[in-house]
Design a protein around this motif. Sequence first.
Motif, PDB file in Angstrom:
ATOM      1  N   ALA A 127      52.133 -16.592  42.961  1.00  9.91           N
ATOM      2  CA  ALA A 127      51.130 -16.658  44.026  1.00  9.91           C
ATOM      3  C   ALA A 127      50.217 -15.427  43.985  1.00  9.91           C
ATOM      4  N   LYS A 128      50.807 -14.260  43.746  1.00  9.19           N
ATOM      5  CA  LYS A 128      50.014 -13.029  43.691  1.00  9.19           C
ATOM      6  C   LYS A 128      49.074 -13.035  42.487  1.00  9.19           C
ATOM      7  N   LEU A 129      49.553 -13.549  41.344  1.00  7.62           N
ATOM      8  CA  LEU A 129      48.712 -13.626  40.158  1.00  7.62           C
ATOM      9  C   LEU A 129      47.532 -14.572  40.394  1.00  7.62           C
ATOM     10  N   LEU A 130      47.811 -15.724  41.010  1.00 11.33           N
ATOM     11  CA  LEU A 130      46.746 -16.680  41.294  1.00 11.33           C
ATOM     12  C   LEU A 130      45.738 -16.112  42.282  1.00 11.33           C
ATOM     13  N   TRP A 131      46.237 -15.364  43.234  1.00  9.37           N
ATOM     14  CA  TRP A 131      45.356 -14.770  44.248  1.00  9.37           C
ATOM     15  C   TRP A 131      44.406 -13.751  43.618  1.00  9.37           C
ATOM     16  N   ARG A 132      44.938 -12.934  42.690  1.00  7.04           N
ATOM     17  CA  ARG A 132      44.117 -11.865  42.120  1.00  7.04           C
ATOM     18  C   ARG A 132      43.310 -12.323  40.904  1.00  7.04           C
ATOM     19  N   TYR A 133      43.896 -13.202  40.080  1.00  6.33           N
ATOM     20  CA  TYR A 133      43.243 -13.540  38.810  1.00  6.33           C
ATOM     21  C   TYR A 133      42.857 -15.016  38.694  1.00  6.33           C
ATOM     22  N   GLY A 134      43.041 -15.767  39.767  1.00  6.96           N
ATOM     23  CA  GLY A 134      42.686 -17.175  39.719  1.00  6.96           C
ATOM     24  C   GLY A 134      43.519 -17.904  38.671  1.00  6.96           C
ATOM     25  N   GLU A 193      34.153 -14.962  26.199  1.00  2.41           N
ATOM     26  CA  GLU A 193      33.667 -16.224  25.652  1.00  2.41           C
ATOM     27  C   GLU A 193      34.639 -17.372  25.936  1.00  2.41           C
ATOM     28  N   GLU A 194      35.926 -17.041  26.117  1.00  4.24           N
ATOM     29  CA  GLU A 194      36.930 -18.057  26.457  1.00  4.24           C
ATOM     30  C   GLU A 194      36.927 -18.375  27.948  1.00  4.24           C
ATOM     31  N   GLY A 195      36.104 -17.654  28.729  1.00  8.83           N
ATOM     32  CA  GLY A 195      35.970 -17.954  30.149  1.00  8.83           C
ATOM     33  C   GLY A 195      36.801 -17.099  31.079  1.00  8.83           C
ATOM     34  N   PHE A 196      37.419 -16.018  30.568  1.00  8.23           N
ATOM     35  CA  PHE A 196      38.241 -15.162  31.417  1.00  8.23           C
ATOM     36  C   PHE A 196      37.363 -14.215  32.233  1.00  8.23           C
ATOM     37  N   SER A 197      37.859 -13.886  33.424  1.00  9.26           N
ATOM     38  CA  SER A 197      37.091 -13.065  34.352  1.00  9.26           C
ATOM     39  C   SER A 197      37.131 -11.593  33.950  1.00  9.26           C
ATOM     40  N   PRO A 198      36.120 -10.808  34.368  1.00  6.93           N
ATOM     41  CA  PRO A 198      36.129  -9.365  34.104  1.00  6.93           C
ATOM     42  C   PRO A 198      37.373  -8.678  34.667  1.00  6.93           C
ATOM     43  N   ARG A 199      37.848  -9.139  35.821  1.00  8.23           N
ATOM     44  CA  ARG A 199      39.039  -8.509  36.420  1.00  8.23           C
ATOM     45  C   ARG A 199      40.253  -8.711  35.525  1.00  8.23           C
ATOM     46  N   PHE A 200      40.440  -9.927  35.010  1.00 11.77           N
ATOM     47  CA  PHE A 200      41.564 -10.184  34.106  1.00 11.77           C
ATOM     48  C   PHE A 200      41.450  -9.310  32.851  1.00 11.77           C
ATOM     49  N   ILE A 201      40.252  -9.265  32.283  1.00 12.42           N
ATOM     50  CA  ILE A 201      40.042  -8.509  31.048  1.00 12.42           C
ATOM     51  C   ILE A 201      40.301  -7.026  31.272  1.00 12.42           C
ATOM     52  N   ASN A 202      39.761  -6.484  32.365  1.00 15.75           N
ATOM     53  CA  ASN A 202      39.837  -5.040  32.607  1.00 15.75           C
ATOM     54  C   ASN A 202      41.171  -4.592  33.191  1.00 15.75           C
ATOM     55  N   GLU A 203      41.994  -5.547  33.611  1.00 14.68           N
ATOM     56  CA  GLU A 203      43.287  -5.171  34.174  1.00 14.68           C
ATOM     57  C   GLU A 203      44.443  -5.648  33.286  1.00 14.68           C
ATOM     58  N   LEU A 204      44.726  -6.918  33.253  1.00 11.59           N
ATOM     59  CA  LEU A 204      45.888  -7.401  32.502  1.00 11.59           C
ATOM     60  C   LEU A 204      45.731  -7.200  30.993  1.00 11.59           C
ATOM     61  N   ALA A 205      44.568  -7.579  30.451  1.00 11.40           N
ATOM     62  CA  ALA A 205      44.369  -7.417  29.003  1.00 11.40           C
ATOM     63  C   ALA A 205      44.322  -5.938  28.631  1.00 11.40           C
ATOM     64  N   MET A 206      43.655  -5.145  29.442  1.00  8.63           N
ATOM     65  CA  MET A 206      43.606  -3.704  29.191  1.00  8.63           C
ATOM     66  C   MET A 206      45.000  -3.098  29.229  1.00  8.63           C
ATOM     67  N   ALA A 207      45.803  -3.473  30.221  1.00  8.86           N
ATOM     68  CA  ALA A 207      47.157  -2.924  30.354  1.00  8.86           C
ATOM     69  C   ALA A 207      48.012  -3.276  29.141  1.00  8.86           C
ATOM     70  N   ALA A 208      47.909  -4.515  28.670  1.00 12.10           N
ATOM     71  CA  ALA A 208      48.700  -4.944  27.509  1.00 12.10           C
ATOM     72  C   ALA A 208      48.326  -4.142  26.271  1.00 12.10           C
ATOM     73  N   ASN A 209      47.028  -3.937  26.042  1.00 16.53           N
ATOM     74  CA  ASN A 209      46.591  -3.183  24.866  1.00 16.53           C
ATOM     75  C   ASN A 209      46.938  -1.702  24.978  1.00 16.53           C
ATOM     76  N   ARG A 210      46.861  -1.159  26.190  1.00 12.73           N
ATOM     77  CA  ARG A 210      47.228   0.245  26.389  1.00 12.73           C
ATOM     78  C   ARG A 210      48.705   0.463  26.091  1.00 12.73           C
TER      79      ARG A 210
END
Length: 491
Positions: A127-134, A193-210
């Motif tokens: 529920a929290k993931l859907l709320w923050r990242y759709g 290009e795959e349709g992901f939001s800036p918030r997802f990219i700058n948070e979850l994807a950034m955290a995984a790569n870090r």
Amino acid sequence: MGWNLRWFLLGTILISVEAKSPSNIAVIGGGIGGASSAHYLRKLFGDDVSIDMYEPRKVGGRLATVKIGDEEFESGGSIIHAKNHYMVKFAEELGLKHRKTFPGHFALYNGQEFVFTESSWSLVTLAKLLWRYGWDCVWLNSLIGRTLTNFENIYTLQDAGNAYSSVEELLYAMGGAKFVNMTQTSTAQGLKEEGFSPRFINELAMAANRENYGQTVDVPFFVGAVSLAGAQPGLWSVEGGNKRVPEELVKAAKVNLIPGEVSKVTLKNSDDRPKFLLQYQLKDPNNNQILTEQKGYDIVIVATPLNEGMSNITFTNFPTPLPEIKGKFHRTVANFVRGKLNAEYFGISDPKAAPTGIMTINADVMFNSIGKHTPLNISKGYTPVGPESEDAVWKVFSQRPLADSEIAQLFTVVKDSQVVDWLAYPHYASPGHLETFVLYDGLYYVNGIEWAASAMEMSAIGGRNVALLSYNWWHGLDGKVDTGRTTKTEL
């Protein structure tokens, strides 16, 4: 003697010469790439060939451990995906058990506060993931699923004996132009290009790569996809440490382990096939002096990075320069601390409620991630200590060794600490460059695959690929190399 009998005997002799195996093969480097190469070389060439492995330190390479107190912890590659076919198969064949895991929860930290905290209840977390990242997390599963489906093509292709001369060719065989193009655009752009939001990219994807590569979403999209796959459920590790996989592979392959460091590979003239002379240094066990030795080989596998700062091997007497090895490796520091996490530093009033994994989304934060770890060998009845304990062991990834004052900010109690400072994986840039597997006929390079993505499974795929290249070259099976490609992507 009749003509039919003469031709029969001549044909028998020619078949015998053609089927003859190489006398000896060298593998330079005892990491997972070198161990996988040796494993598949033995399967392909049989027991008659002699396989020497040159490893001046410990078999396992960047799969290593560190001792904190009386216990060992994983300091190198620590997680294996459930769909890593080769790593799963190696563990099964070698009788290695999966290490027991314990529940925990992660949080995303921006340097000032947590922007997301996982719940101990999976439905609450969803529920929290859907709320923050759709729906981005749902689409992520779809993206990773499609990527893995294409990725798994390589297993069928290699089972059929196919090999690839370059990383580009191998990626194309796996996923067509899509995979090659994923190495030429950044993770941020690819996800956009795959349709992901800036918030997802700058948070979850950034955290995984870090956490996984110590880098940002500027790394190539293929690297980012591998990193994000590491955030899926079903991850595991080997009881006793992942280094046991290469250790046991080397033993099972009946490798002659030489504790020497190769300094030179020289091409020797031959009327038939190229021959290689290896020069190496090792310590005399009797007087501790450094000895220089040399030995000849039919095939040489280089399974150690040849990039600047990673290798001192020189190649001599080749008629033309060997392919240029580009790029540098990224500095990674693992700070191991046995102690009590400073919950107040992260704005947490109850230390028991502290996350067991803290991932950062800001490149300016002094650490990449903090994770509570369990020992490699867990005795029966073992109960993990909580994040509030002074005996909890934490691994803090950072770009540099942290000062005592910085450690003191993160921990209120420090009972023991160790620092592992190393060049762990490539420093990626977009667009990326893709290396070759073929340095010369009979001379092959495993670690080129790391420039697509650095991971245990990737190294195992690279190891099998160079073993197949060796076999196909030796037996003249040109039709098994770079099959099915009609157009080439310009990189």
